[in-house]
Design a protein around this motif. Structure first.
Motif, PDB file in Angstrom:
ATOM      1  N   THR A  21      97.077  48.277 -48.993  1.00 12.95           N
ATOM      2  CA  THR A  21      96.763  46.929 -48.507  1.00 12.95           C
ATOM      3  C   THR A  21      96.757  45.956 -49.664  1.00 12.95           C
ATOM      4  O   THR A  21      96.707  44.753 -49.478  1.00 12.95           O
ATOM      5  CB  THR A  21      95.397  46.898 -47.815  1.00 12.95           C
ATOM      6  N   SER A  22      96.805  46.509 -50.867  1.00 12.00           N
ATOM      7  CA  SER A  22      96.814  45.717 -52.088  1.00 12.00           C
ATOM      8  C   SER A  22      97.615  46.485 -53.134  1.00 12.00           C
ATOM      9  O   SER A  22      97.514  47.708 -53.218  1.00 12.00           O
ATOM     10  CB  SER A  22      95.386  45.487 -52.581  1.00 12.00           C
ATOM     11  N   ILE A  77      97.917  41.002 -58.993  1.00  9.76           N
ATOM     12  CA  ILE A  77      97.375  41.587 -57.764  1.00  9.76           C
ATOM     13  C   ILE A  77      97.887  40.827 -56.541  1.00  9.76           C
ATOM     14  O   ILE A  77      97.788  39.603 -56.473  1.00  9.76           O
ATOM     15  CB  ILE A  77      95.837  41.577 -57.792  1.00  9.76           C
ATOM     16  N   PHE A  78      98.413  41.573 -55.578  1.00  7.17           N
ATOM     17  CA  PHE A  78      98.920  40.982 -54.334  1.00  7.17           C
ATOM     18  C   PHE A  78      98.367  41.772 -53.155  1.00  7.17           C
ATOM     19  O   PHE A  78      98.448  42.995 -53.128  1.00  7.17           O
ATOM     20  CB  PHE A  78     100.454  41.003 -54.327  1.00  7.17           C
ATOM     21  N   ASN A  79      97.796  41.045 -52.194  1.00  7.07           N
ATOM     22  CA  ASN A  79      97.197  41.652 -51.014  1.00  7.07           C
ATOM     23  C   ASN A  79      98.029  41.337 -49.788  1.00  7.07           C
ATOM     24  O   ASN A  79      98.786  40.374 -49.771  1.00  7.07           O
ATOM     25  CB  ASN A  79      95.771  41.132 -50.817  1.00  7.07           C
ATOM     26  N   PHE A 130     105.301  48.945 -58.726  1.00 12.63           N
ATOM     27  CA  PHE A 130     104.111  48.649 -57.939  1.00 12.63           C
ATOM     28  C   PHE A 130     103.138  49.795 -58.090  1.00 12.63           C
ATOM     29  O   PHE A 130     103.533  50.961 -58.078  1.00 12.63           O
ATOM     30  CB  PHE A 130     104.449  48.518 -56.452  1.00 12.63           C
ATOM     31  N   VAL A 131     101.857  49.461 -58.201  1.00 13.50           N
ATOM     32  CA  VAL A 131     100.791  50.453 -58.293  1.00 13.50           C
ATOM     33  C   VAL A 131      99.793  50.157 -57.177  1.00 13.50           C
ATOM     34  O   VAL A 131      99.407  49.002 -56.977  1.00 13.50           O
ATOM     35  CB  VAL A 131     100.099  50.395 -59.673  1.00 13.50           C
ATOM     36  N   ASP A 132      99.376  51.185 -56.459  1.00 14.58           N
ATOM     37  CA  ASP A 132      98.405  51.028 -55.368  1.00 14.58           C
ATOM     38  C   ASP A 132      97.098  50.468 -55.924  1.00 14.58           C
ATOM     39  O   ASP A 132      96.571  50.958 -56.914  1.00 14.58           O
ATOM     40  CB  ASP A 132      98.175  52.381 -54.691  1.00 14.58           C
ATOM     41  N   ASN A 133      96.581  49.430 -55.281  1.00 15.29           N
ATOM     42  CA  ASN A 133      95.349  48.766 -55.699  1.00 15.29           C
ATOM     43  C   ASN A 133      94.353  48.703 -54.541  1.00 15.29           C
ATOM     44  O   ASN A 133      93.430  47.911 -54.545  1.00 15.29           O
ATOM     45  CB  ASN A 133      95.680  47.351 -56.198  1.00 15.29           C
TER      46      ASN A 133
END
Length: 136
Positions: free
Chosen positions: A22-23, A43-45, A68-71
Protein backbone atom coordinates in the motif's frame (compact mmCIF):
# COMPACT_ATOMS: atom_id res chain seq x y z
CA UNK A 1 3.17 10.61 -25.70
CA UNK A 2 5.68 7.92 -24.87
CA UNK A 3 4.03 5.22 -22.76
CA UNK A 4 5.80 2.16 -21.42
CA UNK A 5 3.82 -0.66 -19.81
CA UNK A 6 5.69 -2.96 -17.44
CA UNK A 7 4.17 -6.29 -16.44
CA UNK A 8 5.29 -7.56 -13.03
CA UNK A 9 4.84 -10.97 -11.50
CA UNK A 10 4.87 -11.96 -7.86
CA UNK A 11 7.50 -14.61 -7.17
CA UNK A 12 5.53 -15.74 -4.12
CA UNK A 13 8.08 -14.47 -1.62
CA UNK A 14 5.48 -12.09 -0.19
CA UNK A 15 3.62 -15.08 1.26
CA UNK A 16 0.54 -14.44 -0.86
CA UNK A 17 0.04 -13.46 -4.46
CA UNK A 18 -2.93 -11.32 -3.33
CA UNK A 19 -1.00 -9.13 -0.89
CA UNK A 20 0.54 -6.05 -2.45
CA UNK A 21 2.18 -2.96 -0.97
CA UNK A 22 0.00 0.00 0.00
CA UNK A 23 3.13 2.10 0.25
CA UNK A 24 6.48 1.91 -1.54
CA UNK A 25 9.80 3.67 -1.47
CA UNK A 26 11.59 4.26 -4.75
CA UNK A 27 15.37 4.55 -4.76
CA UNK A 28 18.17 4.68 -7.29
CA UNK A 29 20.77 6.73 -9.13
CA UNK A 30 18.17 7.69 -11.76
CA UNK A 31 16.19 9.72 -9.18
CA UNK A 32 16.79 13.23 -7.81
CA UNK A 33 17.13 11.90 -4.22
CA UNK A 34 19.10 8.80 -5.31
CA UNK A 35 19.50 6.47 -2.28
CA UNK A 36 18.50 8.95 0.48
CA UNK A 37 16.41 6.82 2.84
CA UNK A 38 15.46 9.81 5.01
CA UNK A 39 13.78 12.00 2.40
CA UNK A 40 9.98 11.90 2.36
CA UNK A 41 10.22 12.38 -1.43
CA UNK A 42 10.92 8.68 -1.85
CA UNK A 43 7.66 7.48 -0.21
CA UNK A 44 4.53 6.94 -2.31
CA UNK A 45 1.21 5.65 -0.99
CA UNK A 46 -1.80 4.27 -2.79
CA UNK A 47 -5.30 2.99 -2.40
CA UNK A 48 -7.03 -0.06 -3.84
CA UNK A 49 -3.75 -1.42 -5.19
CA UNK A 50 -2.87 1.71 -7.23
CA UNK A 51 0.20 3.89 -6.60
CA UNK A 52 0.81 6.85 -8.93
CA UNK A 53 3.36 9.64 -8.83
CA UNK A 54 5.46 11.91 -11.04
CA UNK A 55 9.21 12.30 -10.91
CA UNK A 56 12.27 13.14 -12.97
CA UNK A 57 14.39 10.24 -14.17
CA UNK A 58 18.02 10.80 -15.14
CA UNK A 59 18.84 8.10 -17.68
CA UNK A 60 22.13 9.47 -19.07
CA UNK A 61 24.15 6.35 -18.15
CA UNK A 62 23.23 2.68 -18.63
CA UNK A 63 23.86 1.92 -14.93
CA UNK A 64 21.45 4.59 -13.63
CA UNK A 65 18.38 2.75 -12.44
CA UNK A 66 15.76 2.61 -9.72
CA UNK A 67 13.87 0.05 -7.64
CA UNK A 68 10.75 -0.12 -5.51
CA UNK A 69 10.91 -1.31 -1.91
CA UNK A 70 7.82 -2.31 0.10
CA UNK A 71 7.04 0.34 2.73
CA UNK A 72 3.66 -1.00 3.92
CA UNK A 73 4.84 -1.30 7.54
CA UNK A 74 6.04 2.33 7.64
CA UNK A 75 9.67 1.51 6.99
CA UNK A 76 11.56 0.09 4.06
CA UNK A 77 11.36 -3.72 3.95
CA UNK A 78 14.54 -4.50 2.02
CA UNK A 79 13.55 -8.18 1.81
CA UNK A 80 10.75 -7.14 -0.60
CA UNK A 81 12.17 -5.30 -3.59
CA UNK A 82 10.69 -4.92 -7.06
CA UNK A 83 13.07 -4.94 -10.01
CA UNK A 84 13.19 -5.50 -13.75
CA UNK A 85 13.44 -9.01 -15.16
CA UNK A 86 16.66 -9.88 -16.99
CA UNK A 87 14.81 -10.64 -20.24
CA UNK A 88 13.13 -7.22 -20.45
CA UNK A 89 12.72 -5.50 -23.79
CA UNK A 90 11.48 -2.01 -24.64
CA UNK A 91 8.03 -3.45 -25.40
CA UNK A 92 7.85 -5.90 -22.50
CA UNK A 93 9.51 -4.94 -19.25
CA UNK A 94 8.42 -7.37 -16.59
CA UNK A 95 9.49 -7.25 -12.98
CA UNK A 96 9.43 -9.55 -9.98
CA UNK A 97 9.06 -9.25 -6.27
CA UNK A 98 12.53 -10.33 -5.24
CA UNK A 99 14.85 -10.13 -2.28
CA UNK A 100 18.41 -8.99 -1.79
CA UNK A 101 19.39 -12.65 -1.65
CA UNK A 102 18.59 -12.88 -5.36
CA UNK A 103 20.83 -9.97 -6.33
CA UNK A 104 20.20 -6.27 -6.75
CA UNK A 105 16.99 -5.81 -8.77
CA UNK A 106 16.54 -2.46 -10.51
CA UNK A 107 14.95 -0.97 -13.60
CA UNK A 108 17.52 0.05 -16.22
CA UNK A 109 15.63 1.93 -18.93
CA UNK A 110 18.41 3.65 -20.93
CA UNK A 111 19.65 0.38 -22.48
CA UNK A 112 16.06 -0.16 -23.62
CA UNK A 113 15.99 3.18 -25.48
CA UNK A 114 14.41 5.49 -22.90
CA UNK A 115 15.71 9.01 -22.25
CA UNK A 116 16.01 11.31 -19.25
CA UNK A 117 12.92 13.34 -18.48
CA UNK A 118 9.83 13.84 -16.39
CA UNK A 119 7.58 10.79 -16.05
CA UNK A 120 4.32 9.80 -14.45
CA UNK A 121 4.64 6.32 -13.00
CA UNK A 122 1.47 4.34 -12.28
CA UNK A 123 1.72 1.01 -10.50
CA UNK A 124 -1.38 -1.18 -10.40
CA UNK A 125 -0.79 -4.10 -8.06
CA UNK A 126 -4.27 -5.50 -8.78
CA UNK A 127 -3.35 -6.14 -12.42
CA UNK A 128 0.42 -6.19 -11.82
CA UNK A 129 0.97 -3.51 -14.49
CA UNK A 130 3.28 -0.52 -14.30
CA UNK A 131 2.87 2.32 -16.78
CA UNK A 132 5.58 4.90 -17.32
CA UNK A 133 4.43 7.95 -19.31
CA UNK A 134 6.84 10.69 -20.37
CA UNK A 135 5.50 14.15 -19.56
CA UNK A 136 6.56 16.96 -21.91
Amino acid sequence: TNTLTLTPTDSGESGSTNTYPTSIRIYGAALPWEWDNETPQCIFNGENGIIEFSTTLTLDEDWKGFKFVDNSTGSADWSKEYGQKADATADNIGFDLTSVIGGDPQFYLKPLGYESGNYTIRIDFTTMKLTLTKVN
